[in-house]
Design an enzyme around this catalytic site. Sequence first.
Site, PDB file in Angstrom:
ATOM      1  N   LYS A 180       0.849  -1.198   0.000  1.00 11.52           N
ATOM      2  CA  LYS A 180       0.000   0.000   0.000  1.00 11.52           C
ATOM      3  C   LYS A 180       0.888   1.252   0.000  1.00 11.52           C
ATOM      4  O   LYS A 180       2.111   1.141   0.105  1.00 11.52           O
ATOM      5  CB  LYS A 180      -0.927  -0.003   1.222  1.00 11.52           C
TER       6      LYS A 180
HETATM    7  C1  LIG Z   1      -4.138  -5.527   1.374  1.00  7.76           C
HETATM    8  C2  LIG Z   1      -5.590  -5.675   1.559  1.00  7.76           C
HETATM    9  C3  LIG Z   1      -6.131  -6.245   2.712  1.00  7.76           C
HETATM   10  C4  LIG Z   1      -5.295  -6.903   3.780  1.00  7.76           C
HETATM   11  O1  LIG Z   1      -4.407  -6.031   4.393  1.00  7.76           O
HETATM   12  P1  LIG Z   1      -3.326  -6.608   5.424  1.00  7.76           P
HETATM   13  O2  LIG Z   1      -2.873  -5.378   6.152  1.00  7.76           O
HETATM   14  O3  LIG Z   1      -2.245  -7.225   4.612  1.00  7.76           O
HETATM   15  O4  LIG Z   1      -4.014  -7.572   6.309  1.00  7.76           O
HETATM   16  C5  LIG Z   1      -7.516  -6.274   2.855  1.00  7.76           C
HETATM   17  N1  LIG Z   1      -8.325  -5.769   1.912  1.00  7.76           N
HETATM   18  C6  LIG Z   1      -7.838  -5.225   0.773  1.00  7.76           C
HETATM   19  C7  LIG Z   1      -8.783  -4.663  -0.241  1.00  7.76           C
HETATM   20  C8  LIG Z   1      -6.464  -5.169   0.556  1.00  7.76           C
HETATM   21  O5  LIG Z   1      -5.984  -4.664  -0.580  1.00  7.76           O
END
Ligand SMILES: *Cc1c(COP(=O)(O)O)cnc(C)c1O
Length: 377
Positions: A180
């Site tokens: 992210k």
């Molecule tokens: C990356 C992501 C997650 C999970 O995030 P983590 O912090 O890795 O648990 C959940 N939902 C979406 C849409 C994502 O892109």
Amino acid sequence: MIPVMVPRLGEEEAQAAAEAVRSGWVAQGPRVARFESRFAERVGARHGVAVSSCTTALHLALVLLEIGPGDEVVVPSLSFIATANAVRYVGATPVFADVDPITGNVTVATVDAVRTARTRAVIGVHQCGVPFDLVALRAAARRWGVALVEDAACAAGSTAYGEPVGAGAIVAAWSFHPRKLLTTGEGGMVTVDDPDVAARLRRLREHGMNVSAADRHASGRPVLESYLETGFNYRMTDIQAAVGLVQLDRLTDLVAQRRASAARYHELLADVPGLRPVRDPAYGQTNYQSFWVLLDEGFGATRDETLAALAEAGVSARRGIMAAHLEPAYADLAPATAPLPVTERLTRDSLILPLHHALTADDQEHIAGVLRKLAAG
Ligand SMILES: *Cc1c(COP(=O)(O)O)cnc(C)c1O
């Protein structure tokens, strides 16, 4: 090789982490508290509760709403699998909704099509940073009497209706995974406006304790804690929060840089037939967490041929967003799942191009050149 994503980490993050270590306070403490309030303010929410990931943030949101066995939660299949998994953690049943072909997000109509009398909540995902129409979906959820959880894992820095995504959400879940824009290694946050809800979330992430370990430590006199309900250990560390505070200072610049690079992609790809890149929706702006493109019949190669050709040309691209209903983990739901034609088309024919702070104009011209050649067949 041009990487698909590179986290923006510098000497400042390394120093901040080192300071947290030297301070002797490495578990959840003052830096987590500071990160929570600064992050919440940045995304337009009153309270932030830091947790270990967006996956655990989504789990806590559903625990908070007291969703459990016998309940249905509508989710897009077109999402990272954590969105659907969170529903199963509380023993409820995920029901997959289709998405809009332009935004890749659920809409009032796609949720309404699969909603039943058992639907207790909807998890809307701001997929790849593109906000869903939150004014429309929030109003519909209120009308239906179901809770709307916003999976904003990818959406830090995105805006909708002139406000940051996160403003006005009943409950939103965020991710700080390195994929992210803003990262703490692993990490997540739940944001809410209601102070009582925030207090309950703080308790749930820390074993159901009535007083946090940090407060107990700071109090200077003996405090006997009690455990009010069955909670979890979903805490973030102060080392992670120290990194997050530095990252937060970079967010505005990072989004601006991403949007400039995305604009260059749009220019370079405008004349490539059969290829449609992701764009801002009419009501908001994406942070371009991922730059995805959809290939249609007019394009001269399949998605997998395109990925292979890009790899050969030194470009690391990725398949588009996965579809949970096509994975073995959700095969048991197949008989109950409505047709999801848009989801299946997007997951089959889309791919994610490199987009990050280190991507140069030359890199982008090279990538567009490969795609232009493929388009011609
Ligand atoms: C990356 C992501 C997650 C999970 O995030 P983590 O912090 O890795 O648990 C959940 N939902 C979406 C849409 C994502 O892109």
